[in-house]
Design an enzyme around this catalytic site. Sequence first.
Site, PDB file in Angstrom:
ATOM      1  N   HIS A  41       0.983  -1.176  -0.022  1.00  0.00           N
ATOM      2  CA  HIS A  41       0.040  -0.051   0.063  1.00  0.00           C
ATOM      3  C   HIS A  41       1.088   1.323  -0.017  1.00  0.00           C
ATOM      4  O   HIS A  41       1.625   1.306   0.979  1.00  0.00           O
ATOM      5  CB  HIS A  41      -0.953  -0.117   1.280  1.00  0.00           C
ATOM      6  CG  HIS A  41      -1.916  -1.137   1.189  1.00  0.00           C
ATOM      7  ND1 HIS A  41      -2.783  -1.385   2.269  1.00  0.00           N
ATOM      8  CD2 HIS A  41      -2.283  -2.123   0.232  1.00  0.00           C
ATOM      9  CE1 HIS A  41      -3.592  -2.393   1.782  1.00  0.00           C
ATOM     10  NE2 HIS A  41      -3.098  -2.847   0.687  1.00  0.00           N
ATOM     11  N   GLN A 225      -5.620  -6.393  -0.977  1.00  0.00           N
ATOM     12  CA  GLN A 225      -6.151  -6.996  -2.153  1.00  0.00           C
ATOM     13  C   GLN A 225      -7.350  -6.375  -2.396  1.00  0.00           C
ATOM     14  O   GLN A 225      -7.773  -5.247  -2.375  1.00  0.00           O
ATOM     15  CB  GLN A 225      -6.221  -8.771  -1.783  1.00  0.00           C
ATOM     16  CG  GLN A 225      -4.762  -9.427  -1.841  1.00  0.00           C
ATOM     17  CD  GLN A 225      -4.366  -9.177  -0.323  1.00  0.00           C
ATOM     18  OE1 GLN A 225      -5.047  -9.573   0.535  1.00  0.00           O
ATOM     19  NE2 GLN A 225      -3.189  -8.803  -0.315  1.00  0.00           N
TER      20      GLN A 225
HETATM   21  P1  GDP Z   1      -3.021  -0.426  -2.805  1.00  0.00           P
HETATM   22  O1  GDP Z   1      -2.562  -1.616  -2.694  1.00  0.00           O
HETATM   23  O2  GDP Z   1      -4.590  -0.440  -3.146  1.00  0.00           O
HETATM   24  O3  GDP Z   1      -2.715   0.604  -1.862  1.00  0.00           O
HETATM   25  O4  GDP Z   1      -2.382   0.331  -4.223  1.00  0.00           O
HETATM   26  P2  GDP Z   1      -1.012   0.578  -4.522  1.00  0.00           P
HETATM   27  O5  GDP Z   1      -0.211   1.446  -3.601  1.00  0.00           O
HETATM   28  O6  GDP Z   1      -0.485  -0.937  -5.004  1.00  0.00           O
HETATM   29  O7  GDP Z   1      -0.715   0.966  -6.096  1.00  0.00           O
HETATM   30  C1  GDP Z   1      -1.500   2.123  -6.343  1.00  0.00           C
HETATM   31  C2  GDP Z   1      -0.507   3.089  -6.868  1.00  0.00           C
HETATM   32  O8  GDP Z   1      -1.055   4.250  -7.731  1.00  0.00           O
HETATM   33  C3  GDP Z   1       0.594   3.649  -6.036  1.00  0.00           C
HETATM   34  O9  GDP Z   1       1.683   3.992  -6.492  1.00  0.00           O
HETATM   35  C4  GDP Z   1      -0.178   5.062  -5.668  1.00  0.00           C
HETATM   36  O10 GDP Z   1       0.823   6.064  -5.180  1.00  0.00           O
HETATM   37  C5  GDP Z   1      -0.579   5.506  -7.003  1.00  0.00           C
HETATM   38  N1  GDP Z   1      -2.032   6.410  -6.829  1.00  0.00           N
HETATM   39  C6  GDP Z   1      -3.034   6.214  -6.083  1.00  0.00           C
HETATM   40  N2  GDP Z   1      -3.717   7.281  -6.595  1.00  0.00           N
HETATM   41  C7  GDP Z   1      -3.410   7.768  -7.368  1.00  0.00           C
HETATM   42  C8  GDP Z   1      -4.003   8.731  -8.363  1.00  0.00           C
HETATM   43  O11 GDP Z   1      -5.046   9.483  -7.929  1.00  0.00           O
HETATM   44  N3  GDP Z   1      -3.086   9.180  -9.360  1.00  0.00           N
HETATM   45  C9  GDP Z   1      -1.725   8.606  -9.591  1.00  0.00           C
HETATM   46  N4  GDP Z   1      -1.397   9.086 -10.812  1.00  0.00           N
HETATM   47  N5  GDP Z   1      -1.436   7.808  -8.824  1.00  0.00           N
HETATM   48  C10 GDP Z   1      -2.089   7.220  -7.652  1.00  0.00           C
HETATM   49  P1  IMO Z   2      -2.922  -5.027  -2.589  1.00  0.00           P
HETATM   50  O1  IMO Z   2      -3.237  -4.867  -0.941  1.00  0.00           O
HETATM   51  C1  IMO Z   2      -2.578  -6.933  -5.951  1.00  0.00           C
HETATM   52  C2  IMO Z   2      -2.550 -11.629  -6.169  1.00  0.00           C
HETATM   53  C3  IMO Z   2      -1.198 -12.147  -6.692  1.00  0.00           C
HETATM   54  C4  IMO Z   2      -1.848 -13.371  -7.285  1.00  0.00           C
HETATM   55  C5  IMO Z   2      -2.793 -13.735  -6.051  1.00  0.00           C
HETATM   56  C6  IMO Z   2      -2.554 -14.718  -5.074  1.00  0.00           C
HETATM   57  O2  IMO Z   2      -1.470  -4.225  -2.780  1.00  0.00           O
HETATM   58  O3  IMO Z   2      -3.640  -4.602  -3.427  1.00  0.00           O
HETATM   59  P2  IMO Z   2      -1.094 -14.476  -2.859  1.00  0.00           P
HETATM   60  O4  IMO Z   2       0.404 -14.135  -2.561  1.00  0.00           O
HETATM   61  O5  IMO Z   2      -1.982 -13.655  -2.299  1.00  0.00           O
HETATM   62  O6  IMO Z   2      -1.258 -15.938  -2.451  1.00  0.00           O
HETATM   63  O7  IMO Z   2      -1.315 -14.324  -4.599  1.00  0.00           O
HETATM   64  O8  IMO Z   2      -3.215 -12.494  -5.570  1.00  0.00           O
HETATM   65  N1  IMO Z   2      -2.337 -10.388  -4.965  1.00  0.00           N
HETATM   66  C7  IMO Z   2      -2.235  -9.196  -5.153  1.00  0.00           C
HETATM   67  N2  IMO Z   2      -2.674  -8.385  -6.484  1.00  0.00           N
HETATM   68  N3  IMO Z   2      -2.543  -6.463  -5.133  1.00  0.00           N
HETATM   69  C8  IMO Z   2      -2.423  -6.954  -4.007  1.00  0.00           C
HETATM   70  O9  IMO Z   2      -2.422  -6.729  -2.671  1.00  0.00           O
HETATM   71  C9  IMO Z   2      -2.355  -8.427  -3.881  1.00  0.00           C
HETATM   72  N4  IMO Z   2      -2.143  -9.398  -3.040  1.00  0.00           N
HETATM   73  C10 IMO Z   2      -2.203 -10.814  -3.697  1.00  0.00           C
HETATM   74  O10 IMO Z   2      -0.634 -11.143  -7.511  1.00  0.00           O
HETATM   75  O11 IMO Z   2      -2.385 -13.186  -8.521  1.00  0.00           O
HETATM   76 MG    MG Z   3      -0.778  -2.775  -3.722  1.00  0.00          MG
END
Ligand code: GDP
Ligand code: IMO
Ligand code: MG
Length: 436
Positions: A41, A225
């Site tokens: 995150h 997830q």
């Molecule tokens: P999460 O797992 O749901 O918390 O999402 P991640 O952090 O894995 O991926 C979301 C990505 O998008 C991160 O690099 C954030 O910094 C970025 N992000 C979130 N909101 C925005 C947005 O509105 N615009 C852009 N350009 N990036 C964003």
């Molecule tokens: P956040 O919280 C995106 C996906 C993996 C795989 C499947 C099973 O950042 O949104 P696992 O290791 O959980 O047994 O993998 O789930 N996966 C995610 N994809 N964001 C995640 O978390 C994920 N956590 C697991 O890529 O397809």
């Molecule tokens: Mg993520």
Amino acid sequence: MANIIVIGMQWGDEGKGKIVDLLTEFAHVVVRFQGGNNAGHTVVVGQQKVILHLIPSGALYPQKKCVIGNGVVVDPQVLLAEIDELQKRGYFKDDDQLLISEDAHLIMPYHRRMDVARERMKGEGKIGTTGRGIGPAYEDKVARDGIRVGDLCNPKIFRKKLEATLAFKNPCLETCLQDKGFNLETIFQEYNGYGERLKKYVTDISVFINNRIKEGQHILLEGAQGTHLDVDHGTYPFVTSSNTVAGGACTGAGIGPTKITEVIGVSKAYTTRVGEGPFPTELKDEVGERMRERGREFGATTGRPRRCGWLDIPLLRDAIRLNGLTGIALTKMDVLSEFETLKICTSYRHRDERCQEVPSSIEVLQECVPAYEEIPGWKGEMRNARDFKDLPPQAQDYVRRIEELTATEVILVSVGERREETILRRNPFERGPCLS
Ligand code: GDP
Ligand code: IMO
Ligand code: MG
């Protein structure tokens, strides 16, 4: 009372970290309730970018409590490294800020090895897991063979459980998975050290959270997830091993459903997926490549390129139903700027049938063809928009169309990764009508 769940509506990485960080301002306690360090995150505040794997995304506010719930699977090595990293960057100065459930299950080294070995053996049929041992740890929990955080804090109990577990795991690793087993003494010494360091944080988090609710404090429950990775409701078997839907928040945090006041779903303005599994609106062409580049769509945990595609309304409708959503937080709108036309998948066609919902069978889903409607795109920098009216008219129309198609209000539009790059149309901690 305002106790709010934030969950992902798609296949993860919707921007939950950003939204939880933003809403933490209005909460007293932030709780992770499922998943483990498969999550990544991202929170961007000022010049700082922090990727959280196990600690809730409220960690950047010194006065807010961060809770790791019983539903989470905890890799103690990863957790301690995350605490160290946060402390090095000036956060988490006060030990009282973090609480860990004594009932949370541990991810042990054999879980990680099993996860990787099983994927290797599956070959083409692999799930594409993060390799963090998530599935094997949840399996042990359900099989009643798991070791919990509370056990880790008691060396005698921990040693006894570890001994019994290794007697079973080692032959399994060596014979079935053609891998190496583990030495009891080595793991015991290492993990006992982790227990020593973690025990000051360990407590009954259900009692803690419920007492805070009684005092009138606000709780923010942070999902990991996304809905379509849920072990019951997702694109099984291409899912994770926990209940990612809002229902999981109550079991994973030890609170009752009557205490929840709102459920907010986070969705990107388009769709992404990491790992294997069906993805009806996936774009394997230069348009998908452009989305990946503009959105910097590479996994926050494993660095893998994320598959990209158009917004999929059937996925969102399912998420609204499965989670009882009261609002949508729409992220990464800025990434869509500069596209001539945008497509929204409004339903699927399977052979001669039209599907409004996501079919349960992945064999059927794999054969589904998305039905699209086209919408004019927009141009220009959007990151400075702070009010809905600051958005280009076509972008406003895009949001309104999503509201129409999902019959759900978009309470927040995110136009950049930073905390302030946000249009908050309605604050769920202050219940009220949509402002615009
Ligand atoms: P999460 O797992 O749901 O918390 O999402 P991640 O952090 O894995 O991926 C979301 C990505 O998008 C991160 O690099 C954030 O910094 C970025 N992000 C979130 N909101 C925005 C947005 O509105 N615009 C852009 N350009 N990036 C964003
Ligand atoms: P956040 O919280 C995106 C996906 C993996 C795989 C499947 C099973 O950042 O949104 P696992 O290791 O959980 O047994 O993998 O789930 N996966 C995610 N994809 N964001 C995640 O978390 C994920 N956590 C697991 O890529 O397809
Ligand atoms: Mg993520």
